[in-house]
Design a protein around this motif. Sequence first.
Motif, PDB file in Angstrom:
ATOM      1  N   VAL A  34      71.559  52.192   9.402  1.00 15.87           N
ATOM      2  CA  VAL A  34      72.334  50.948   9.343  1.00 15.87           C
ATOM      3  C   VAL A  34      73.674  51.122  10.038  1.00 15.87           C
ATOM      4  CG1 VAL A  34      73.510  49.344   7.769  1.00 15.87           C
ATOM      5  CG2 VAL A  34      71.170  50.095   7.282  1.00 15.87           C
ATOM      6  N   VAL A  35      74.354  52.229   9.773  1.00 16.63           N
ATOM      7  CA  VAL A  35      75.656  52.489  10.402  1.00 16.63           C
ATOM      8  C   VAL A  35      75.512  52.536  11.916  1.00 16.63           C
ATOM      9  CG1 VAL A  35      77.498  54.202  10.698  1.00 16.63           C
ATOM     10  CG2 VAL A  35      76.695  53.619   8.399  1.00 16.63           C
ATOM     11  N   MET A  36      74.503  53.245  12.417  1.00 18.35           N
ATOM     12  CA  MET A  36      74.309  53.340  13.877  1.00 18.35           C
ATOM     13  C   MET A  36      74.027  51.968  14.484  1.00 18.35           C
ATOM     14  SD  MET A  36      75.087  56.200  15.060  1.00 18.35           S
ATOM     15  CE  MET A  36      74.529  55.885  16.726  1.00 18.35           C
ATOM     16  N   ALA A  37      73.215  51.144  13.824  1.00 15.22           N
ATOM     17  CA  ALA A  37      72.931  49.802  14.341  1.00 15.22           C
ATOM     18  C   ALA A  37      74.209  48.966  14.400  1.00 15.22           C
ATOM     19  CB  ALA A  37      71.876  49.121  13.477  1.00 15.22           C
ATOM     20  N   LEU A  38      75.050  49.075  13.372  1.00 15.69           N
ATOM     21  CA  LEU A  38      76.313  48.334  13.367  1.00 15.69           C
ATOM     22  C   LEU A  38      77.261  48.854  14.442  1.00 15.69           C
ATOM     23  CD1 LEU A  38      76.862  47.966   9.521  1.00 15.69           C
ATOM     24  CD2 LEU A  38      76.235  46.150  11.122  1.00 15.69           C
ATOM     25  N   LEU A  39      77.325  50.172  14.615  1.00 15.58           N
ATOM     26  CA  LEU A  39      78.195  50.746  15.652  1.00 15.58           C
ATOM     27  C   LEU A  39      77.767  50.303  17.048  1.00 15.58           C
ATOM     28  CD1 LEU A  39      78.702  54.387  14.321  1.00 15.58           C
ATOM     29  CD2 LEU A  39      80.443  52.592  14.514  1.00 15.58           C
ATOM     30  N   PRO A  43      72.553  44.843  14.873  1.00 11.71           N
ATOM     31  CA  PRO A  43      71.915  44.835  13.553  1.00 11.71           C
ATOM     32  C   PRO A  43      70.508  44.240  13.652  1.00 11.71           C
ATOM     33  CG  PRO A  43      73.564  43.109  13.696  1.00 11.71           C
ATOM     34  CD  PRO A  43      73.679  43.923  14.952  1.00 11.71           C
ATOM     35  N   THR A  44      69.625  44.731  12.816  1.00 12.16           N
ATOM     36  CA  THR A  44      68.256  44.218  12.787  1.00 12.16           C
ATOM     37  C   THR A  44      68.155  43.099  11.755  1.00 12.16           C
ATOM     38  OG1 THR A  44      67.535  45.762  11.083  1.00 12.16           O
ATOM     39  CG2 THR A  44      67.397  46.533  13.360  1.00 12.16           C
ATOM     40  N   ARG A  48      69.910  42.095   7.141  1.00 16.24           N
ATOM     41  CA  ARG A  48      70.436  40.877   6.515  1.00 16.24           C
ATOM     42  C   ARG A  48      71.957  40.914   6.366  1.00 16.24           C
ATOM     43  NH1 ARG A  48      65.871  40.999   1.873  1.00 16.24           N
ATOM     44  NH2 ARG A  48      64.105  40.786   3.262  1.00 16.24           N
ATOM     45  N   VAL A  49      72.648  41.167   7.453  1.00 18.52           N
ATOM     46  CA  VAL A  49      74.111  41.228   7.438  1.00 18.52           C
ATOM     47  C   VAL A  49      74.652  39.839   7.122  1.00 18.52           C
ATOM     48  CG1 VAL A  49      76.179  41.681   8.798  1.00 18.52           C
ATOM     49  CG2 VAL A  49      74.157  43.124   9.084  1.00 18.52           C
ATOM     50  N   ALA A  61      75.431  44.844   4.383  1.00 18.65           N
ATOM     51  CA  ALA A  61      74.238  45.089   5.181  1.00 18.65           C
ATOM     52  C   ALA A  61      73.234  45.791   4.273  1.00 18.65           C
ATOM     53  CB  ALA A  61      74.550  45.938   6.401  1.00 18.65           C
ATOM     54  N   ARG A  62      72.007  45.335   4.307  1.00 16.68           N
ATOM     55  CA  ARG A  62      70.955  45.868   3.440  1.00 16.68           C
ATOM     56  C   ARG A  62      70.509  47.233   3.961  1.00 16.68           C
ATOM     57  NH1 ARG A  62      65.224  45.558   3.066  1.00 16.68           N
ATOM     58  NH2 ARG A  62      64.521  45.081   0.968  1.00 16.68           N
TER      59      ARG A  62
END
Length: 99
Positions: A34-39, A43-44, A48-49, A61-62
């Motif tokens: 999740v952190v890498m996707a946000l960085l 986001p996927t 569900r951000v 973020a879930r």
Amino acid sequence: MARKQSFLGADFSEQFKEAYAGLQSAQQQGTDKVVMALLKQRPTPGMRVKPVEPEKHYYEARINDGDRLIHRIEAGTLYLVDVVKHDDIDRYGRKLKRR
């Protein structure tokens, strides 16, 4: 030619570090994804951000069925605030007061 990937900066709060250290390995791996996707600012849909109501100062973020990553993005920096159980998300509904 490959497109350059731009990343946000990251700032890890002490609360996030403590919560992360207390997670089991599988939970840490989920949090890392999740952190890498946000960085990467990608986001996927499964994450569900969304803003935490009512003040919408923080976002969640879930990570999995039970865990949520509390964060903010401001001035090109991802501020990682905490990892909490879904049922504990309400405490981030308002901006935390600094002591």
